[in-house]
Design a protein around this motif. Sequence first.
Motif, mmCIF file in Angstrom:
data_model
loop_
_atom_site.group_PDB
_atom_site.id
_atom_site.type_symbol
_atom_site.label_atom_id
_atom_site.label_comp_id
_atom_site.label_asym_id
_atom_site.label_seq_id
_atom_site.Cartn_x
_atom_site.Cartn_y
_atom_site.Cartn_z
ATOM 1 N N ASP A 12 0.819 -1.218 0.000
ATOM 2 C CA ASP A 12 0.000 0.000 0.000
ATOM 3 C C ASP A 12 0.850 1.265 0.000
ATOM 4 N N GLY A 13 1.899 1.256 -0.811
ATOM 5 C CA GLY A 13 2.771 2.421 -0.922
ATOM 6 C C GLY A 13 3.822 2.548 0.163
ATOM 7 N N ILE A 14 3.873 1.592 1.089
ATOM 8 C CA ILE A 14 4.832 1.653 2.196
ATOM 9 C C ILE A 14 5.894 0.567 2.017
ATOM 10 N N PRO A 15 7.158 0.948 1.842
ATOM 11 C CA PRO A 15 8.222 -0.042 1.689
ATOM 12 C C PRO A 15 8.411 -0.849 2.978
ATOM 13 N N VAL A 16 8.518 -2.155 2.843
ATOM 14 C CA VAL A 16 8.764 -3.038 3.981
ATOM 15 C C VAL A 16 10.253 -3.380 3.955
ATOM 16 N N LEU A 17 11.045 -2.568 4.629
ATOM 17 C CA LEU A 17 12.502 -2.699 4.584
ATOM 18 C C LEU A 17 13.021 -3.427 5.823
ATOM 19 N N LEU A 18 12.559 -4.616 6.012
ATOM 20 C CA LEU A 18 13.019 -5.474 7.097
ATOM 21 C C LEU A 18 13.881 -6.574 6.498
ATOM 22 N N ALA A 19 15.067 -6.776 7.058
ATOM 23 C CA ALA A 19 15.999 -7.773 6.512
ATOM 24 C C ALA A 19 15.363 -9.149 6.436
ATOM 25 N N GLU A 20 14.548 -9.511 7.433
ATOM 26 C CA GLU A 20 13.936 -10.837 7.438
ATOM 27 C C GLU A 20 12.830 -10.987 6.396
ATOM 28 N N GLU A 21 12.353 -9.890 5.832
ATOM 29 C CA GLU A 21 11.302 -9.915 4.813
ATOM 30 C C GLU A 21 11.875 -9.857 3.393
ATOM 31 N N ALA A 22 13.178 -9.727 3.257
ATOM 32 C CA ALA A 22 13.819 -9.613 1.945
ATOM 33 C C ALA A 22 13.629 -10.889 1.132
ATOM 34 N N ILE A 23 13.595 -10.720 -0.178
ATOM 35 C CA ILE A 23 13.471 -11.850 -1.098
ATOM 36 C C ILE A 23 14.711 -11.863 -1.988
ATOM 37 N N ALA A 24 15.433 -12.975 -1.973
ATOM 38 C CA ALA A 24 16.623 -13.120 -2.815
ATOM 39 C C ALA A 24 16.191 -13.423 -4.247
ATOM 40 N N THR A 25 16.699 -12.667 -5.194
ATOM 41 C CA THR A 25 16.312 -12.865 -6.588
ATOM 42 C C THR A 25 16.922 -14.132 -7.186
ATOM 43 N N ALA A 26 17.897 -14.730 -6.525
ATOM 44 C CA ALA A 26 18.493 -15.977 -7.018
ATOM 45 C C ALA A 26 17.457 -17.101 -7.086
ATOM 46 N N GLN A 27 16.354 -16.960 -6.359
ATOM 47 C CA GLN A 27 15.280 -17.956 -6.369
ATOM 48 C C GLN A 27 14.432 -17.886 -7.630
ATOM 49 N N ILE A 28 14.572 -16.808 -8.384
ATOM 50 C CA ILE A 28 13.716 -16.541 -9.542
ATOM 51 C C ILE A 28 14.499 -16.879 -10.805
ATOM 52 N N GLY A 29 14.168 -18.004 -11.409
ATOM 53 C CA GLY A 29 14.909 -18.491 -12.563
ATOM 54 C C GLY A 29 15.002 -17.525 -13.723
ATOM 55 N N ASP A 30 13.930 -16.811 -14.011
ATOM 56 C CA ASP A 30 13.925 -15.920 -15.177
ATOM 57 C C ASP A 30 13.941 -14.429 -14.792
ATOM 58 N N PHE A 31 14.563 -14.126 -13.634
ATOM 59 C CA PHE A 31 14.644 -12.741 -13.195
ATOM 60 C C PHE A 31 15.571 -11.966 -14.134
ATOM 61 N N PRO A 32 15.086 -10.846 -14.702
ATOM 62 C CA PRO A 32 15.910 -10.113 -15.667
ATOM 63 C C PRO A 32 17.133 -9.459 -15.022
ATOM 64 N N ALA A 33 18.238 -9.500 -15.741
ATOM 65 C CA ALA A 33 19.484 -8.910 -15.242
ATOM 66 C C ALA A 33 19.379 -7.389 -15.171
ATOM 67 N N ARG A 34 18.623 -6.788 -16.027
ATOM 68 C CA ARG A 34 18.400 -5.323 -16.041
ATOM 69 C C ARG A 34 17.052 -5.000 -16.570
#
Length: 89
Positions: free
Chosen positions: A67-89
């Motif tokens: 809802d427009g509020i960034p959730v900047l908690l380290a434990e809530e972070a998502i590593a992009t390495a889990q996403i097979g087709d995550f774009p490099a840029r």
Amino acid sequence: MDRKLLDLLCCPTTRQPLALLEAGGLDALNRAIAGGAIKRADDSAQTQALRQALVTRDRKTVYRVDDGIPVLLAEEAIATAQIGDFPAR
């Protein structure tokens, strides 16, 4: 998201600047979430699709925006390495 706020935000663990995740990255992330393949840093499953997210400069970590509020908690972070087709840029 307000540009001035975005310019102030950084990753809580690496201190890298954050940017809004573009549509292609968000689509790849939401496909992986729908497939049940995404875990947060605290090992809990991310089950809800995201409407907005922030990504670190090196594109290794994503933080959700609720809802427009960034959730900047380290434990809530998502590593992009889990996403097979995550774009490099």
